[in-house]
Design a protein around this motif. Structure first.
Motif, short mmCIF file in Angstrom:
data_model
loop_
_atom_site.label_atom_id
_atom_site.label_comp_id
_atom_site.label_asym_id
_atom_site.label_seq_id
_atom_site.Cartn_x
_atom_site.Cartn_y
_atom_site.Cartn_z
N PRO A 74 0.83 -1.21 0.00
CA PRO A 74 0.00 0.00 0.00
C PRO A 74 0.87 1.26 0.00
N ARG A 75 0.39 2.26 -0.71
CA ARG A 75 1.09 3.54 -0.80
C ARG A 75 0.08 4.66 -0.64
N GLY A 76 0.56 5.85 -0.34
CA GLY A 76 -0.31 7.02 -0.28
C GLY A 76 -1.38 6.90 0.78
N ILE A 77 -2.64 7.13 0.38
CA ILE A 77 -3.73 7.12 1.36
C ILE A 77 -4.12 5.71 1.77
N THR A 78 -3.62 4.69 1.08
CA THR A 78 -3.94 3.32 1.46
C THR A 78 -2.90 2.71 2.40
N LYS A 79 -1.85 3.46 2.70
CA LYS A 79 -0.80 2.96 3.60
C LYS A 79 -1.19 3.28 5.05
N PRO A 80 -1.14 2.29 5.93
CA PRO A 80 -1.48 2.55 7.34
C PRO A 80 -0.51 3.55 7.96
N ARG A 81 -1.07 4.51 8.69
CA ARG A 81 -0.28 5.54 9.36
C ARG A 81 -0.69 5.60 10.83
N PRO A 117 -4.28 10.32 19.48
CA PRO A 117 -5.04 9.66 20.55
C PRO A 117 -6.55 9.90 20.45
N GLU A 118 -6.96 11.08 19.98
CA GLU A 118 -8.40 11.38 19.84
C GLU A 118 -9.04 10.44 18.82
N LEU A 121 -11.77 5.16 16.84
CA LEU A 121 -11.62 4.03 15.95
C LEU A 121 -11.13 2.75 16.64
N GLY A 122 -10.39 2.90 17.73
CA GLY A 122 -9.93 1.74 18.47
C GLY A 122 -8.69 1.07 17.90
N VAL A 123 -7.95 1.75 17.04
CA VAL A 123 -6.70 1.21 16.49
C VAL A 123 -5.61 2.27 16.57
N GLU A 124 -4.35 1.82 16.50
CA GLU A 124 -3.23 2.77 16.56
C GLU A 124 -2.76 3.21 15.19
N GLU A 125 -2.92 2.35 14.18
CA GLU A 125 -2.54 2.66 12.80
C GLU A 125 -3.68 2.27 11.88
N PHE A 161 -3.34 12.37 11.37
CA PHE A 161 -2.44 11.38 10.80
C PHE A 161 -1.02 11.88 10.87
N ARG A 162 -0.16 11.11 11.54
CA ARG A 162 1.25 11.48 11.66
C ARG A 162 2.01 10.92 10.47
N LYS A 163 3.02 11.65 10.06
CA LYS A 163 3.80 11.20 8.91
C LYS A 163 5.03 10.47 9.32
#
Length: 140
Positions: A60-67, A71-72, A77-81, A138-140
């Protein structure tokens, strides 16, 4: 006889048949000649990409890559990435599940406390604003 020599140029694997031969074949509806692809030097990343392509999967790349997310957004969502696309889907599912769309104008979302934390304290958000308001989470 000229037509035979034209097709013979393509069959023999001549990489550059004459323009007359090419025109003659294309006018008869023949497929254009195939070119021989040159192999590039194989690097470790290229080898992994070729293996993934052979399996039918790509990294996955771009917007489909998990980031990593804020904390908010993690609280909602209940996930970290998560990929941006999946985050947007889950937020829309949350909005519809909790009936947070304005009944008169369904393009407006009336935010509850969880969404206010994500959308910068706004009471009401347009549906086109959502993806822009998610960017800081979303952190880079």
């Amino acid at each position: 006889m000229a037509a035979l020599s034209c097709s013979a140029a393509f069959v023999s694997g001549d990489p550059a048949p004459s323009s007359l031969a090419r025109r003659a074949l294309l006018s008869r509806g023949a497929a254009p000649p195939r070119t021989v692809a040159l192999r590039a030097a194989v690097t470790p990343n290229a080898a992994a990409a070729q293996e993934a392509a052979a399996e039918g999967k790509r990294r996955p790349r771009g917007i489909t890559k998990p980031r990593p997310i804020s904390p908010e957004l993690q609280a909602l969502l209940g996930v970290e990435e998560i990929p941006r696309t999946q985050a947007l889907k889950l937020i829309w599912a949350y909005i519809k599940e909790n009936n947070l769309q304005d009944p008169e104008n369904r393009r407006i979302i009336v935010c509850d406390e969880k969404l206010k934390n994500i959308f910068g304290g706004k009471e009401r958000v347009g549906f086109l604003e959502i993806s822009g308001l998610l960017n800081p989470h979303f952190r880079k």
